[in-house]
Scaffold this motif. Structure first.
Motif, PDB file in Angstrom:
ATOM      1  N   VAL A 491       0.823  -1.217   0.000  1.00  0.00           N
ATOM      2  CA  VAL A 491       0.000   0.000   0.000  1.00  0.00           C
ATOM      3  C   VAL A 491       0.858   1.269   0.000  1.00  0.00           C
ATOM      4  O   VAL A 491       0.575   2.228  -0.727  1.00  0.00           O
ATOM      5  CB  VAL A 491      -0.952   0.006   1.215  1.00  0.00           C
ATOM      6  N   ILE A 492       1.917   1.292   0.798  1.00  0.00           N
ATOM      7  CA  ILE A 492       2.700   2.517   0.980  1.00  0.00           C
ATOM      8  C   ILE A 492       3.605   2.800  -0.222  1.00  0.00           C
ATOM      9  O   ILE A 492       3.763   3.955  -0.634  1.00  0.00           O
ATOM     10  CB  ILE A 492       3.534   2.423   2.278  1.00  0.00           C
ATOM     11  N   THR A 493       4.193   1.760  -0.796  1.00  0.00           N
ATOM     12  CA  THR A 493       5.174   1.948  -1.868  1.00  0.00           C
ATOM     13  C   THR A 493       4.658   2.800  -3.027  1.00  0.00           C
ATOM     14  O   THR A 493       5.345   3.739  -3.459  1.00  0.00           O
ATOM     15  CB  THR A 493       5.678   0.588  -2.380  1.00  0.00           C
ATOM     16  N   PRO A 494       3.466   2.540  -3.588  1.00  0.00           N
ATOM     17  CA  PRO A 494       2.993   3.379  -4.706  1.00  0.00           C
ATOM     18  C   PRO A 494       2.827   4.845  -4.340  1.00  0.00           C
ATOM     19  O   PRO A 494       3.075   5.727  -5.175  1.00  0.00           O
ATOM     20  CB  PRO A 494       1.646   2.741  -5.073  1.00  0.00           C
ATOM     21  N   PHE A 495       2.430   5.112  -3.094  1.00  0.00           N
ATOM     22  CA  PHE A 495       2.242   6.510  -2.676  1.00  0.00           C
ATOM     23  C   PHE A 495       3.570   7.250  -2.560  1.00  0.00           C
ATOM     24  O   PHE A 495       3.615   8.479  -2.706  1.00  0.00           O
ATOM     25  CB  PHE A 495       1.487   6.554  -1.340  1.00  0.00           C
ATOM     26  N   ILE A 496       4.629   6.543  -2.295  1.00  0.00           N
ATOM     27  CA  ILE A 496       5.953   7.171  -2.274  1.00  0.00           C
ATOM     28  C   ILE A 496       6.496   7.290  -3.697  1.00  0.00           C
ATOM     29  O   ILE A 496       7.085   8.316  -4.073  1.00  0.00           O
ATOM     30  CB  ILE A 496       6.922   6.352  -1.397  1.00  0.00           C
ATOM     31  N   TYR A 497       6.275   6.262  -4.489  1.00  0.00           N
ATOM     32  CA  TYR A 497       6.829   6.239  -5.841  1.00  0.00           C
ATOM     33  C   TYR A 497       6.206   7.297  -6.741  1.00  0.00           C
ATOM     34  O   TYR A 497       6.917   7.939  -7.531  1.00  0.00           O
ATOM     35  CB  TYR A 497       6.614   4.846  -6.450  1.00  0.00           C
ATOM     36  N   TYR A 498       4.895   7.498  -6.624  1.00  0.00           N
ATOM     37  CA  TYR A 498       4.201   8.411  -7.542  1.00  0.00           C
ATOM     38  C   TYR A 498       4.781   9.828  -7.537  1.00  0.00           C
ATOM     39  O   TYR A 498       5.170  10.342  -8.599  1.00  0.00           O
ATOM     40  CB  TYR A 498       2.711   8.440  -7.239  1.00  0.00           C
ATOM     41  N   PRO A 499       4.879  10.504  -6.396  1.00  0.00           N
ATOM     42  CA  PRO A 499       5.409  11.882  -6.443  1.00  0.00           C
ATOM     43  C   PRO A 499       6.889  11.942  -6.821  1.00  0.00           C
ATOM     44  O   PRO A 499       7.314  12.878  -7.518  1.00  0.00           O
ATOM     45  CB  PRO A 499       5.184  12.397  -5.017  1.00  0.00           C
ATOM     46  N   LEU A 500       7.668  10.953  -6.384  1.00  0.00           N
ATOM     47  CA  LEU A 500       9.091  10.965  -6.719  1.00  0.00           C
ATOM     48  C   LEU A 500       9.314  10.734  -8.214  1.00  0.00           C
ATOM     49  O   LEU A 500      10.153  11.394  -8.836  1.00  0.00           O
ATOM     50  CB  LEU A 500       9.827   9.882  -5.913  1.00  0.00           C
ATOM     51  N   ARG A 501       8.566   9.816  -8.788  1.00  0.00           N
ATOM     52  CA  ARG A 501       8.705   9.551 -10.225  1.00  0.00           C
ATOM     53  C   ARG A 501       8.204  10.734 -11.046  1.00  0.00           C
ATOM     54  O   ARG A 501       8.794  11.098 -12.075  1.00  0.00           O
ATOM     55  CB  ARG A 501       7.909   8.284 -10.572  1.00  0.00           C
ATOM     56  N   LYS A 502       7.123  11.360 -10.591  1.00  0.00           N
ATOM     57  CA  LYS A 502       6.599  12.530 -11.291  1.00  0.00           C
ATOM     58  C   LYS A 502       7.617  13.666 -11.260  1.00  0.00           C
ATOM     59  O   LYS A 502       7.818  14.380 -12.264  1.00  0.00           O
ATOM     60  CB  LYS A 502       5.288  12.972 -10.663  1.00  0.00           C
ATOM     61  N   LEU A 503       8.282  13.845 -10.119  1.00  0.00           N
ATOM     62  CA  LEU A 503       9.329  14.867 -10.000  1.00  0.00           C
ATOM     63  C   LEU A 503      10.494  14.545 -10.930  1.00  0.00           C
ATOM     64  O   LEU A 503      11.029  15.444 -11.592  1.00  0.00           O
ATOM     65  CB  LEU A 503       9.806  14.938  -8.546  1.00  0.00           C
ATOM     66  N   GLU A 504      10.881  13.290 -10.975  1.00  0.00           N
ATOM     67  CA  GLU A 504      11.992  12.879 -11.835  1.00  0.00           C
ATOM     68  C   GLU A 504      11.668  13.158 -13.300  1.00  0.00           C
ATOM     69  O   GLU A 504      12.509  13.687 -14.045  1.00  0.00           O
ATOM     70  CB  GLU A 504      12.270  11.388 -11.649  1.00  0.00           C
ATOM     71  N   ILE A 505      10.465  12.823 -13.730  1.00  0.00           N
ATOM     72  CA  ILE A 505      10.072  13.017 -15.130  1.00  0.00           C
ATOM     73  C   ILE A 505      10.019  14.501 -15.472  1.00  0.00           C
ATOM     74  O   ILE A 505      10.523  14.946 -16.516  1.00  0.00           O
ATOM     75  CB  ILE A 505       8.709  12.357 -15.410  1.00  0.00           C
ATOM     76  N   GLY A 506       9.429  15.317 -14.578  1.00  0.00           N
ATOM     77  CA  GLY A 506       9.215  16.730 -14.872  1.00  0.00           C
ATOM     78  C   GLY A 506      10.458  17.586 -14.737  1.00  0.00           C
ATOM     79  O   GLY A 506      10.702  18.485 -15.553  1.00  0.00           O
ATOM     80  N   LYS A 507      11.292  17.311 -13.725  1.00  0.00           N
ATOM     81  CA  LYS A 507      12.418  18.186 -13.424  1.00  0.00           C
ATOM     82  C   LYS A 507      13.744  17.713 -14.009  1.00  0.00           C
ATOM     83  O   LYS A 507      14.615  18.518 -14.315  1.00  0.00           O
ATOM     84  CB  LYS A 507      12.560  18.324 -11.900  1.00  0.00           C
ATOM     85  N   PHE A 508      13.908  16.416 -14.127  1.00  0.00           N
ATOM     86  CA  PHE A 508      15.232  15.900 -14.492  1.00  0.00           C
ATOM     87  C   PHE A 508      15.278  15.189 -15.834  1.00  0.00           C
ATOM     88  O   PHE A 508      16.360  14.923 -16.345  1.00  0.00           O
ATOM     89  CB  PHE A 508      15.735  14.948 -13.390  1.00  0.00           C
ATOM     90  N   ARG A 509      14.108  14.859 -16.406  1.00  0.00           N
ATOM     91  CA  ARG A 509      14.111  14.143 -17.686  1.00  0.00           C
ATOM     92  C   ARG A 509      13.352  14.903 -18.770  1.00  0.00           C
ATOM     93  O   ARG A 509      13.049  14.346 -19.823  1.00  0.00           O
ATOM     94  CB  ARG A 509      13.527  12.732 -17.509  1.00  0.00           C
ATOM     95  N   GLY A 510      13.028  16.146 -18.496  1.00  0.00           N
ATOM     96  CA  GLY A 510      12.382  16.978 -19.498  1.00  0.00           C
ATOM     97  C   GLY A 510      11.076  16.426 -20.015  1.00  0.00           C
ATOM     98  O   GLY A 510      10.746  16.591 -21.191  1.00  0.00           O
ATOM     99  N   GLY A 511      10.325  15.764 -19.149  1.00  0.00           N
ATOM    100  CA  GLY A 511       9.036  15.202 -19.542  1.00  0.00           C
ATOM    101  C   GLY A 511       9.129  13.808 -20.142  1.00  0.00           C
ATOM    102  O   GLY A 511       8.107  13.207 -20.460  1.00  0.00           O
ATOM    103  N   ARG A 512      10.356  13.284 -20.300  1.00  0.00           N
ATOM    104  CA  ARG A 512      10.508  11.937 -20.873  1.00  0.00           C
ATOM    105  C   ARG A 512      10.349  10.883 -19.786  1.00  0.00           C
ATOM    106  O   ARG A 512      10.844  11.034 -18.669  1.00  0.00           O
ATOM    107  CB  ARG A 512      11.897  11.777 -21.520  1.00  0.00           C
ATOM    108  N   LEU A 513       9.682   9.788 -20.138  1.00  0.00           N
ATOM    109  CA  LEU A 513       9.547   8.678 -19.203  1.00  0.00           C
ATOM    110  C   LEU A 513      10.891   7.972 -19.013  1.00  0.00           C
ATOM    111  O   LEU A 513      11.187   7.456 -17.970  1.00  0.00           O
ATOM    112  CB  LEU A 513       8.507   7.675 -19.712  1.00  0.00           C
TER     113      LEU A 513
END
Length: 513
Positions: A491-513
């Motif tokens: 239950v907890i893992t997805p809630f941690i992964y979602y914001p961190l992955r979204k930050l990674e995609i938006g800030k560090f990968r220029g919107g790329r998955l």
């Protein structure tokens, strides 16, 4: 993002044409080209690989399978592969723990096995529908969330899980061989015999293994039915028990989850040659029923045997001497020589479980260390078998304790891994297989960093550890509630992964998955 699938043998079409002109089937020629490109410098000669490919031996390792090679439409093979893997003595041991170690009665053990098996098998069986669409092995898909180097962490954990289950099966099969021989051979010898036969089958790879496992469950099923028919009269003699506490039920449920959830890191390996158009609902149902039906039935039989061992002296002595193998031999003893033959069939039934496990373990070996994928899969199979023999012989001395500790612990990481993979697939990639660019599968610079996934896998252990209930440690939360570790991780893992992955995609990968 580019979505064209790049064949590992691109750039050597001249060699492929030459092989085809020589009469080698096209799929074999393509596989040989890939092997030729990546491992000729190690092994030098191509002739042996050509001969093996012509006989249907799989040479491909972890490299993504191009669309044109995904032609396996025998979808029922998923069910028979998994059904044969589970139609062996392995589930019996898990069921025995419910009555013999947790002190539950047969009814309560059955209910926990039934509901938690069918429930916790849903996520892994859903994940098997992804591999035909991406053409990737399960732990290669994981690179698209965990990245290149951080993915080594779940690979190591997965290899430990696979080897643990394989070791349990090999030990149980070895114990059966010991009981059948009237203790004239050692458990170590039995483990070696089981492991070497498994190695030979595993070397053949995907196509031939599917063919073998399509029928392997049949003699196993007949042998189990005969065993129950000959010795089942004692199964009604159940040891009296007290009503189980809620914490006991929850802890045993965690053990069942540890049996089912780890499939999420291996199931895709068995469907990677199926076409992208493979019917997803059918694949899910074949996998789900193939795992759960034989597992629940045999876990229940194991629970009945565990309760009977406590009150039937002959079975108790046999269990103390050779564990589940001894009990099965004691059940079949009234049948004389025929009973010994059936015991042999039961011992060999575990090969249908150990061979697929070694198959996945050897594939994980190829991505454990950069460059290992260049070494042919068959070499990794040999190394994997050597590890199995060593670990199995060592664990056989304290088998029950090793099993309880192992099954409980692996559910924690497996639950977190499943949560991350499903979040990546459903939320971020919107179930679009084209977002898994096969041309970058081995490119550390183009794959995600993996930081988000690794942090999301590790951080939940802050709450998981206090919630653990193991024979070697009971956390403060678990003392009251029972083992809630896998539930918290899932239950907890997805809630941690979602914001961190979204930050990674938006800030560090220029919107790329």
């Amino acid at each position: 993002m580019a979505t064209n699938l790049k064949h590992p043998s691109d750039g050597i079409s001249t060699s492929m044409k030459s092989d085809t002109e020589k009469g080698i089937p096209e799929p074999a020629s393509q596989e040989l080209s890939a092997i030729h490109e990546e491992s000729t410098e190690i092994f030098g000669q191509l002739s042996i690989w050509r001969k093996m490919a012509n006989y249907g031996v799989e040479l491909r390792g972890v490299q993504p399978v191009p669309v044109e090679e995904r032609t396996d439409t025998r979808y029922l093979n998923v069910g028979t592969w998994l059904g044969a893997s589970m139609m062996c003595l392995l589930p019996l041991k898990s069921g025995i723990l419910g009555t013999l170690s947790y002190g539950m009665n047969l009814r309560d053990t059955f209910l926990v096995c039934f509901f938690f098996s069918f429930l916790t098998a849903i996520p892994p069986c859903y994940m098997i529908t992804m591999s035909p669409r991406t053409g990737m092995r399960q732990m290669i898909q994981a690179r698209y969330s965990f990245g290149y180097y951080p993915n080594i962490v779940p690979v190591i954990l997965n290899m430990c899980s696979i080897m643990g289950f394989t070791m349990i099966s090999a030990v149980v099969g070895g114990q059966c061989l010991v009981a059948m021989s009237n203790n004239s051979i050692s458990t170590s010898s039995g483990i070696v015999i089981i492991s070497l036969i498994s190695m030979v089958i595993t070397m053949t790879g995907y196509k031939i293994m599917h063919l073998i496992l399509r029928y392997a469950w049949m003699p196993s099923l007949v042998a189990i039915i005969i065993c129950v028919g000959v010795g089942g009269k004692h199964l009604k003699d159940q040891a009296p028990t007290e009503p189980p506490k809620a914490s006991t039920i929850i802890s045993f449920a965690s053990l069942i989850a540890g049996y089912m959830l780890p499939f999420g890191s291996t199931l895709g390996d068995y469907a990677v040659y199926m076409p992208p158009s493979a019917p997803r609902l059918r694949l899910f149902l074949y996998a789900w029923l193939g795992i759960c039906i034989p597992s629940v039935v045999l876990m229940t039989l194991g629970a009945a045997i565990g309760a009977t061992v406590l009150v039937v002296p002959e079975w108790s002595d046999a269990y103390d001497l050779n564990s589940i193998g001894g009990v099965m031999d004691a059940m079949l003893r009234p049948a004389g020589g025929f009973g010994r033959f059936v015991t042999l069939i039961l011992a060999l039934s575990v090969i249908a479980n150990t061979a697929p496990s070694v198959y996945s373990f050897s594939l994980n070996f190829q991505i454990l260390i950069p460059g290992f994928h260049r070494i042919p899969r068959i070499v990794h199979v040999i190394v994997s078998t050597a590890i199995l023999i060593g670990v199995g012989i060592g664990a056989a001395e304290k088998f029950t304790e090793s099993l309880e500790g192992f099954l409980g612990v692996i559910s924690y990481w497996a639950a977190g891994f499943v949560g991350i993979q499903l979040t990546e697939w459903i939320v971020f990639r919107h179930k679009d297989p084209e977002t898994y660019d096969a041309s970058i599968w081995n490119n550390s610079k183009l794959l995600p960093s993996g930081i988000a996934a690794l942090v999301a896998l590790i951080v939940p252990f802050v709450i998981v550890i206090p919630s653990m209930d193991q024979i070697w440690y009971v956390g403060p939360i678990a003392k009251t509630t029972g083992d809630l570790g896998f539930e918290f991780a899932l239950v907890i893992t997805p809630f941690i992964y979602y914001p961190l992955r979204k930050l990674e995609i938006g800030k560090f990968r220029g919107g790329r998955l």
